[in-house]
Write a protein that holds these residues in place. Structure first.
Motif, PDB file in Angstrom:
ATOM      1  N   GLY A 130      44.181  26.104 -41.172  1.00  0.00           N
ATOM      2  CA  GLY A 130      44.963  25.354 -40.198  1.00  0.00           C
ATOM      3  C   GLY A 130      46.341  24.934 -40.674  1.00  0.00           C
ATOM      4  O   GLY A 130      47.346  25.257 -40.044  1.00  0.00           O
ATOM      5  N   ARG A 131      46.405  24.210 -41.773  1.00  0.00           N
ATOM      6  CA  ARG A 131      47.664  23.703 -42.308  1.00  0.00           C
ATOM      7  C   ARG A 131      47.779  24.075 -43.779  1.00  0.00           C
ATOM      8  O   ARG A 131      46.799  23.994 -44.532  1.00  0.00           O
ATOM      9  CB  ARG A 131      47.753  22.184 -42.155  1.00  0.00           C
ATOM     10  CG  ARG A 131      47.739  21.705 -40.695  1.00  0.00           C
ATOM     11  CD  ARG A 131      49.066  22.006 -40.015  1.00  0.00           C
ATOM     12  NE  ARG A 131      49.121  21.501 -38.649  1.00  0.00           N
ATOM     13  CZ  ARG A 131      49.138  22.269 -37.567  1.00  0.00           C
ATOM     14  NH1 ARG A 131      49.068  23.588 -37.690  1.00  0.00           N
ATOM     15  NH2 ARG A 131      49.215  21.734 -36.354  1.00  0.00           N
ATOM     16  N   LEU A 132      48.970  24.442 -44.194  1.00  0.00           N
ATOM     17  CA  LEU A 132      49.191  24.878 -45.565  1.00  0.00           C
ATOM     18  C   LEU A 132      48.767  23.816 -46.577  1.00  0.00           C
ATOM     19  O   LEU A 132      48.239  24.132 -47.639  1.00  0.00           O
ATOM     20  CB  LEU A 132      50.661  25.243 -45.769  1.00  0.00           C
ATOM     21  CG  LEU A 132      51.028  25.792 -47.152  1.00  0.00           C
ATOM     22  CD1 LEU A 132      50.250  27.061 -47.470  1.00  0.00           C
ATOM     23  CD2 LEU A 132      52.537  26.047 -47.238  1.00  0.00           C
ATOM     24  N   GLU A 133      48.967  22.547 -46.250  1.00  0.00           N
ATOM     25  CA  GLU A 133      48.631  21.477 -47.184  1.00  0.00           C
ATOM     26  C   GLU A 133      47.134  21.415 -47.493  1.00  0.00           C
ATOM     27  O   GLU A 133      46.724  20.804 -48.477  1.00  0.00           O
ATOM     28  CB  GLU A 133      49.092  20.129 -46.626  1.00  0.00           C
ATOM     29  CG  GLU A 133      48.393  19.713 -45.342  1.00  0.00           C
ATOM     30  CD  GLU A 133      48.920  18.406 -44.779  1.00  0.00           C
ATOM     31  OE1 GLU A 133      49.886  17.873 -45.358  1.00  0.00           O
ATOM     32  OE2 GLU A 133      48.358  17.914 -43.778  1.00  0.00           O
ATOM     33  N   LEU A 134      46.311  22.060 -46.661  1.00  0.00           N
ATOM     34  CA  LEU A 134      44.864  22.068 -46.873  1.00  0.00           C
ATOM     35  C   LEU A 134      44.376  23.307 -47.610  1.00  0.00           C
ATOM     36  O   LEU A 134      43.185  23.412 -47.917  1.00  0.00           O
ATOM     37  CB  LEU A 134      44.140  21.966 -45.527  1.00  0.00           C
ATOM     38  CG  LEU A 134      44.349  20.672 -44.735  1.00  0.00           C
ATOM     39  CD1 LEU A 134      43.657  20.768 -43.382  1.00  0.00           C
ATOM     40  CD2 LEU A 134      43.827  19.485 -45.524  1.00  0.00           C
TER      41      LEU A 134
END
Length: 245
Positions: A130-134
């Motif tokens: 979903g999100r790069l930070e994850l």
């Protein structure tokens, strides 16, 4: 309450009630369709990248985000011990109806299973992050599901080509080299939000990640995983294999 648009479409198809496809709307201001019959395709109808990934599967396999279960079914028929995992109740029911023996209904981050020889994430499977930070959170969790000599096989696409040329070539080359793939608004260009509609029902908006190979390689290294580019496709897509260093 969230509507399981994707899973309902799978069950309708299996029950002979196929009359339309899923429509998707994205934050890239694009509308597209997911042909339901394509989700039930056999090996010969799959893209070369998916075929290569299936050829490389070995030992016990966890098919993450299995959907209709076409990859799991093929591997099971080859004699591999495969577990099909999806967060959709209806998708897991569809897998069972198709004859897949081992199924798990769970979000992957909540799943604590055995140590597998192969973790499989296909059809832009790493998009579930979903999100790069994850990304590193997911990679670290994947490691807890891997045996000593296990592998992760995943595919994705680099969607940089969808942006204006003058905004991308030099600027993105610099960020590729630094490993910092964010925009001025601190958002990675591969982060896309989707909504699905089917037979008048709509899903909640959900994030999906399109991941360029350089960024994947960088994150894998930080998680002490070796990243190998296995095959490149014709539409900026690729297949990668991650293993323990």
């Amino acid at each position: 309450m969230e509507t399981d648009v994707f899973g309902k479409a799978l069950l309708d198809y299996l029950n002979g009630d196929y009359s339309e496809d899923i429509t998707t709307y994205s934050s890239l201001d694009e509308e597209d369709t997911i042909p339901i019959p394509y989700l039930f395709r056999g090996y010969t109808e799959m893209p070369k990248i998916e075929q290569k990934a299936l050829d490389l599967c070995r030992g016990t396999v966890l098919d993450i985000g299995c959907g209709a279960g076409s990859h799991s079914l093929y591997l099971q028929e080859k004699g591999l011990e495969v577990t099909a995992l999806d967060h959709s109740v209806n998708a897991i029911e569809a897998c069972g109806l198709r004859g897949i023996k081992n199924t798990v209904r769970s979000a992957i981050l909540d799943y604590k299973g055995q140590n597998y020889d192969t973790l499989l994430l296909l059809m832009n499977g790493i998009g579930i992050v979903g999100r790069l930070e994850l990304l590193k959170t997911y990679l670290e969790h994947f490691k807890t599901l891997m045996g000593k000599n296990a592998q992760i096989l995943l595919d994705s696409s680099d969607i940089i080509y969808m942006f204006e040329e003058e905004e991308t070539e030099e600027d993105w080359d610099e960020t590729h080299n630094s490993g910092d793939m964010t925009t001025d608004e601190n958002e990675y260009y591969g982060e896309v939000d989707f909504t699905m509609t089917y037979k008048g029902a709509s899903s909640n908006s959900f994030p999906w990640l399109y991941l360029d190979y350089t960024t994947l390689e960088h994150a894998a290294s930080e998680c002490q995983l070796h990243c190998e580019l296995i095959k490149e496709g014709e539409h900026y897509d690729y297949l990668a294999r991650l293993t323990f260093m």
